[in-house]
Design an enzyme around this catalytic site. Structure first.
Site, PDB file in Angstrom:
ATOM      1  N   LYS A   1      49.376  94.809   8.421  1.00 41.00           N
ATOM      2  CA  LYS A   1      48.152  94.054   8.743  1.00 41.00           C
ATOM      3  C   LYS A   1      48.081  92.734   7.996  1.00 41.00           C
ATOM      4  CE  LYS A   1      45.775  98.225  10.234  1.00 41.00           C
ATOM      5  NZ  LYS A   1      46.700  99.276   9.774  1.00 41.00           N
ATOM      6  N   ARG A   2      49.147  91.951   8.093  1.00 40.55           N
ATOM      7  CA  ARG A   2      49.230  90.681   7.397  1.00 40.55           C
ATOM      8  C   ARG A   2      48.624  89.554   8.214  1.00 40.55           C
ATOM      9  NH1 ARG A   2      50.482  93.991   3.890  1.00 40.55           N
ATOM     10  NH2 ARG A   2      52.193  93.726   2.429  1.00 40.55           N
TER      11      ARG A   2
END
Lengths: 269, 269
Positions: B96-97
């Protein structure tokens, strides 16, 4: 770290400068590449050269993670070095995390407890149960992305939701989360004119403001629209300071750039 | 990994199952804690027991990062083990960057090149220049959070923007980014009724669907509303499979749960 301590640091140093540690092996002086741990060696030199001019350090975890296990070790060494030698500085893991509840708790523990950072940046998209786990730790702070300094901010953050921009909806909603006194917000300096509206929604919160320097934001405007009675600002500069020179004078050059910003800040507060 | 190869795996195995590796040392069988690297030992056992029943594995990086350098090493070992032994499986770094351009490029290189994952999950809040760096790598995919399975999804994702929910605005906008054929989207199984509308916006894209099992989503509804002519679904189960037992039979129990899901999938496609 308490907010009182952060504010007293700001008063003492006449500075609300945060130095961003975006350590890129392709940009640091070649001489450092011979060190056992060039990432840490560079970070340490920058920290030692600027610590009296700033109140916060912000390693961007992407730059460390990019080097895998070695990078992660350098991050550990950097935060340990800060906590041992400059314990009064506010430390920010710029990680932009966010996940469902139990996973956010994992991240929070990793950054707050294992690494012992004072704060971590987080993304708001997944809402309350992705943010609140980061607010459950005493004297630790979550810094929520509100209005970022990049062009892509206009894709969603400024779109109108219930009659106001999404970033204002994020500020309004998040300021009602449990322990929201442990929230700070990211607001880009490139959008300083938005700060007046932001201050109406979160008058007391600290704002982490990137985008002064390399990205073109104006320090004067940030202070004009964003300052509150406890200053309430942490203005970050990364590349503008740490890559001021890539020669053997890199640390002195970084200090000169930090000093320039600190003096501007002293005039403005 | 190409989409054609992923689809042929789905056809061959009659499965679109993704096994989520959320490895928690407090939940794995006590016997494994004596291993030199318990996180990897557990991941390896789960992989070996389930590989013929699933087409993808998704380590959630938070669970690895929570253990610092050791965790990062376990993540490296896990992805290397997958790439060496099961190269036909699609691998997802659930990280979830999302960050500004040059930083997103760092993350993309770390996950796609250094670790050699096929894909990484990313957050949309920072917009185009935070997403496109993840789309610049051939045969690598970015999986964008659209409508997540948690309760907090209702804070912002379902709010109305320009007459439609924000998650639909995200889908619509992102599907116009450069190389958007390398985008997939996260849509929670707990919100399966939204899938029909989502399919109107992204008819061809793969959707990564968490939330079946422990979170209560229905596989049947996901398929009913979300399937396209190449299936177009990767349904993830993490805790429901990997923690089916914490005794010495944990791998067999995980296999039984995976087999149960695979058989349901075979009936539905």
């Amino acid at each position: 770290m308490t907010l009182e301590k952060l504010y007293s640091q700001i008063q003492e140093k006449k500075s609300f400068l945060c130095v961003g540690l975006d350590v890129d092996l392709e940009k640091i002086p070649a001489q450092l590449l011979q060190e056992e741990d060039p990432i840490f060696a560079f970070s340490k030199a920058i920290i030692d050269a600027t610590h009296d001019l700033c109140v916060a350090y912000k390693p961007n975890t992407a730059f460390f993670e990019a080097y895998g296990v070695k990078g992660w070790m350098a991050l550990e060494k950097t935060i340990n070095y800060l906590n041992e030698n400059y314990p009064d500085h506010f430390t920010i893991a710029d990680a932009k995390r966010g996940d469902i509840g139990n996973t956010s708790t994992r991240y929070a523990k990793a950054f707050y407890e294992d690494l012992n950072f004072d704060s971590v940046t987080i993304a708001p998209y997944m809402g309350k149960d992705s943010v609140e786990p980061f607010l459950a730790f005493e004297d630790k702070f979550a810094i929520l992305l509100a209005l970022t300094s990049n062009q892509g901010a206009f894709d969603f953050q400024t779109k109108t939701v219930d009659g106001k921009p999404l970033y204002q909806e994020v500020l309004k909603t998040a300021s009602q989360y449990e322990n929201s006194d442990r929230l700070m917000y990211v607001v880009g300096a490139t959008k300083a004119e938005y700060l007046a509206d932001i201050r109406k929604i979160v008058p007391k919160s600290f704002l982490l403001v990137p985008g002064v320097g390399a990205q073109g934001g104006s320090l004067e405007e940030v202070v004009k629209y964003g300052k509150n009675d406890q200053i309430g600002l942490l203005v970050n500069s990364s590349r503008g300071i740490i890559y001021a020179s890539n020669g053997s004078d890199f640390a002195e050059a970084a200090r000169a750039k930090a000093l320039d910003l600190q003096q501007q800040m002293a005039d403005l507060i």
